[in-house]
Each structure stands twice: as C-alpha cells, then as structure tokens.
Scaffold this active site. Structure first.
Site, short mmCIF file in Angstrom:
data_model
loop_
_atom_site.label_atom_id
_atom_site.label_comp_id
_atom_site.label_asym_id
_atom_site.label_seq_id
_atom_site.Cartn_x
_atom_site.Cartn_y
_atom_site.Cartn_z
N ASN A 195 1.09 -1.38 -0.05
CA ASN A 195 -0.01 -0.14 -0.03
C ASN A 195 0.74 1.17 0.16
O ASN A 195 2.18 1.14 0.21
CB ASN A 195 -0.84 0.00 1.28
CG ASN A 195 -0.34 -0.14 2.54
OD1 ASN A 195 0.73 0.58 2.59
ND2 ASN A 195 -0.80 -0.79 3.58
N MET A 196 0.30 2.32 -0.04
CA MET A 196 1.08 3.54 -0.15
C MET A 196 2.11 3.88 0.99
O MET A 196 3.28 4.33 0.63
CB MET A 196 0.11 5.04 -0.51
CG MET A 196 0.87 6.08 -0.90
SD MET A 196 1.51 5.64 -2.67
CE MET A 196 2.37 7.27 -3.07
N LYS A 197 1.68 3.61 2.14
CA LYS A 197 2.27 3.91 3.43
C LYS A 197 3.51 2.74 3.37
O LYS A 197 4.73 3.34 3.62
CB LYS A 197 1.69 3.39 4.66
CG LYS A 197 2.49 3.80 5.92
CD LYS A 197 1.69 3.46 7.09
CE LYS A 197 2.72 3.62 8.64
NZ LYS A 197 3.95 2.93 8.20
N ASP A 264 -5.98 -8.32 1.69
CA ASP A 264 -5.93 -9.69 1.38
C ASP A 264 -6.75 -9.88 0.23
O ASP A 264 -6.57 -10.88 -0.61
CB ASP A 264 -6.77 -10.40 2.62
CG ASP A 264 -5.90 -10.22 3.89
OD1 ASP A 264 -4.53 -10.13 3.88
OD2 ASP A 264 -6.46 -10.52 5.10
#
Length: 476
Positions: A195-197, A264
């Site tokens: 994800n972006m983080k 998921d």
C-alpha cells in the site's frame, strides 16, 4: 477497463503466510464501569473469522477457486477453529503445528459499529525450521498456478527467500503482500502489492505520480521483480512493470466502512485471476473492483464471484442485468410501486439454445418484468451429475442478461428456488416442461400471496443434453 470474469474454478492457488483467527464480541454500551473510566459492554453476540493469510485463502474459495494454505499455528483451540472453518469452505489446510506457540488470535470488542478495543494473543515465530513448509510446497506446487505469500511480520515467512526460490524453480508466479521496509527479502518475486504507506516506508515520501513510477521502477530493477502494484487508497492503484507503461486504475469504492482485510482481497483476486489465465492488467482491474466492494463491509470480509460480477457491471443500476438477491427484492418493490407485473422463472440454462430463447420470450410477454433465477454451479452439479455445468454460473448469467427478454438474473444455491421465490413473490411464476402448477417449487407461496402459476411449453427438438451428446459424438 471493464474485464470479463475468468473461470475461477480453474484457478489453483497456494497461500503461505501468517494465519490468524479474528474474533469479534458484539454488544451495547450503556454505562461506565465503576472500577475504571471505561465503557461496560454487555456481550450479546460473537463471531469468528479466518484472518491474515487464512482470509486470503477464504477469498480464493469464495470466488470459486481452489485454495491450499500452508502456515504456522499452535496446537490449540484457535488452530482447530481455523482448520474446521476453512475446511468447511473447501480450503485445503496444511498447517505446521508448533506446540510452544499460540495460534495468532485477535479479539475485537465492538459496540454500535465501533471497535472499542483489540486484544492480540500472539508470539512471533522465530528460529523455525523451513523444511516442513518446503515439503508441503513440494506436494502442493504441481496442482497450483500461482503462489501467494501473505506477510504480517509474525514470523511465518522467516524463510521467505527459500519459498520464493522453490516456487520460481517450478515456474509458478509468486505474489507477495509485503510487510516492512526490507524488500531485499522478497527478491525474485513476481509481483508485490504494497500500500502507499508501505511503499513510502521503502522509498521515502512521494510527491507526484511520476515520482511514484520512477521509484517503483527502481525497486523492480533492484530486486528483480516483474512488477509492483501500489494500492493508493482513495487514489486507486497503479501497476508498474519493467519496459511497459504504468497502468493506473481509479478507486471504485462508493463508501468506506472498514479497510480490514482489503489488502487480502486485492492479492487474492489478483493472483486467482492470473492463475485463471488473465493478464496483469485484467487481473488488476478485477482486484480494484473487488477492493471497492470489501471496504464497504465491516470487518475481515470476502466477496463472492457474484458480488465481483456486480461490481464490474455496475450493479448500482438495478433496472437490468445480473443482480444480488437483496437488490432484486428492492428492485421488485420499485417495479410493483410503478404498477409493473413481475414474471419469474428459473433453471440451469447451462447451454442456452433456441428452445430457451423461445421460452423466455414467451414468459416476458406475460408481464412487464422478467426475472430468471439460475442454479449455481454446485446446485447444477447436484441435479445433473458429474461434468455439469458446462458453463460456470457467471457466464450463464451473463448470456441470459444479454437477452432482450430478460430484465434481472439472480443466482440461487439450493436445489430448488423455493426460498428465493417466497422472498420475491412475483405476480406470475412460470416454468417450462411437463409440470402441474402445484408441483412447481415456490408455487404454493406465490398463489397464497395472490399470484399466479403457469406452465409453458418448451420448443420441441431442443435439449441441452442432446447438444452435449452431439458435441461429445463429434456431430454437427
């Protein structure tokens, strides 16, 4: 891009990673504890769901794919619950039980739709032996077309590099949901889904789309990946591959209630779609649509093949097409309010032929709206035997929805549509063949509600069984 659903029944996927049990306690809060300044929850209900890598496996099974999961557990009650739950969903469990560790369990206390506290029961798996997992991979790899590694940094993927090399040596693509800033440990994987983080934890702050693409390509080159799929929350997701243009998809989420398990779902649909023969672009479009559905649900959630089909084809417009049962009931209410006469029929419709089309045209002429209820694959198999259906549920429904005579197509999983018909209660229930009205499933309920039941004739000389036999015999 609006992709076509693949046949997920052909998708065998091996999942390796951190398996968990998610527990939920639900109840109202009406007072503050006299012992401490905290709310008192009167627990009235509880729920248990597979989480982590186990949720990934559950997603694969929910789509109709074949999931085989390998992971580390304790020798305890949560491990038993996980195994029994997954087995009931036709997931093949191949856990390595370590008596010195607890099975990872997360307990969430919920009230009025809000999470009040989460309690984690876990110890990180450390200094484990890779061989039990490698031997299980040896057994599983010949029957799968993709491997997912679901990393929650709990230690189940301590030897992830050995697992990647094992799968790649067998020419099986490896999809990884990563954790942490050390992407070196995932070297040689086919595709990662940070994800972006997680992405920015590795490359630093990203200020533009161009910078994202450049930094992602650098990671692809450095760690010998084939691709990165960066999931960007409200900004959708971006696929970056070596030597190709970036492929961006805007978010499809309408409302966001809970992002638990969304990652998921993305990797599940992505890997299962590739295993079923889809390109990376098509698989990403399917994964993006799936993510838009699950973030609108509470808690760790899966989605069905039907929900994914609805997301792709724009089910928010319930005037026509493939539709869920709940959406159908609402659509029928609106139709009745307009004074429209609703006609309903049902069947397997495995290989649509001229007899079916003639019958459905006749049924449509008897009212303003025609509903076709379709047996799911498991229902057809029970009724027709091995080798049936020839066409999976989503394809049968897509063909029916394309007919001008048909307004709504809805699946049902039971042997008969009696329960569904009793919920919908059409003005007219029709059935083709040699039946008496009182013998038709759901007929009594329709008549009791003031409706009508009629039997229509099928066109002579048209039979799905005859078509199948002719094909097998090489005729025509």
């Amino acid at each position: 891009m609006k992709p076509i659903l693949p046949d997920y029944n052909s998708a065998g996927v091996l999942i390796i990673g951190d398996v968990m049990l998610d527990r939920y306690w639900y109840g109202p809060t009406g007072r503050i504890s006299p012992e401490a300044p905290v709310p008192v929850v009167k627990v009235e209900n509880n729920e248990e769901r597979p989480g982590g890598a186990a949720n990934v496996a559950m997603n694969i099974a929910s789509l109709g794919g074949h999931a085989h999961i390998v992971g580390l557990t304790g020798m305890d009650e949560p491990a038993k619950v996980l195994t029994e739950t997954l087995n009931s969903l036709k997931v093949k469990c191949d856990f390595v039980a370590l008596p010195e560790y607890p099975t990872i369990t997360k307990l969430r206390v919920m009230s009025r739709g809000q999470q009040l506290i989460r309690l984690d029961f876990e110890d990180k798996f450390e200094n484990t032996d890779a061989e039990p997992v490698l031997s299980r991979m040896e057994t599983a790899l010949p029957s799968v077309k993709a491997v997912i590694m679901s990393d929650y940094a709990k230690g189940s993927l301590e030897h992830v590099q050995a697992y990647i090399q094992k799968a790649r040596a067998a020419n099986i693509p490896v999809f990884i949901d990563p954790k942490g800033a050390d992407f070196e440990r995932y070297r040689g994987a086919t595709l990662l889904t940070p994800n972006m983080k997680e992405f920015e934890d590795v490359v630093g702050k990203v200020k533009s789309d161009q910078e994202l693409v450049e930094k992602a390509l650098a990671l692809v080159e450095e760690f010998e990946f084939e691709a990165l799929l960066v999931t960007r929350s409200e900004n959708g997701m971006t696929l970056i591959r070596r030597g190709q243009e970036p492929f961006h998809l805007p978010t499809q989420a309408k409302e966001v209630y809970d992002v638990t398990g969304a990652g998921d779902t993305v990797i599940s649909v992505l890997a299962a779609s590739v295993a079923a023969g889809k390109s990376f672009e098509e698989a990403c479009a399917l994964a993006n649509a799936a993510a838009g559905v699950v973030v609108g649900k509470l808690g760790t959630s899966t989605l069905s093949e039907i929900e994914l089909a609805e997301a792709i084809h724009g089910s928010q417009d319930t005037d026509y097409g493939v539709i869920s049962e709940q959406a159908l009931i609402e659509a029928v209410k609106k139709a009745r309010a307009k004074g429209e006469k609703v006609v309903m029929t049902n069947g397997c419709f495995d290989i649509l032929h001229a007899g079916h089309v003639s019958y459905l045209n006749h049924a449509a002429e008897l009212g303003d709206r025609l509903i076709v209820a379709v047996n799911t694959d498991e229902s057809v198999k029970r009724l027709k035997g091995p080798g049936r259906p020839v066409n999976p549920t989503d394809r049968r429904m897509a063909v029916l929805a394309g007919l001008g005579a048909v307004d709504w197509v809805v699946p049902f999983s039971e042997d008969t549509p009696q329960r569904l018909i009793s919920e919908v209660l059409p003005s007219l229930l029709v059935k083709g063949g040699d039946y008496k009205p009182e013998e038709i499933a759901g007929g009594k309920e329709v008549i009791a509600a003031g409706g009508e039941v009629r039997v229509l004739n099928f066109e002579d000389g048209c039979s799905t069984s005859e078509i199948i036999n002719a094909i097998k015999g090489g005729k025509g």
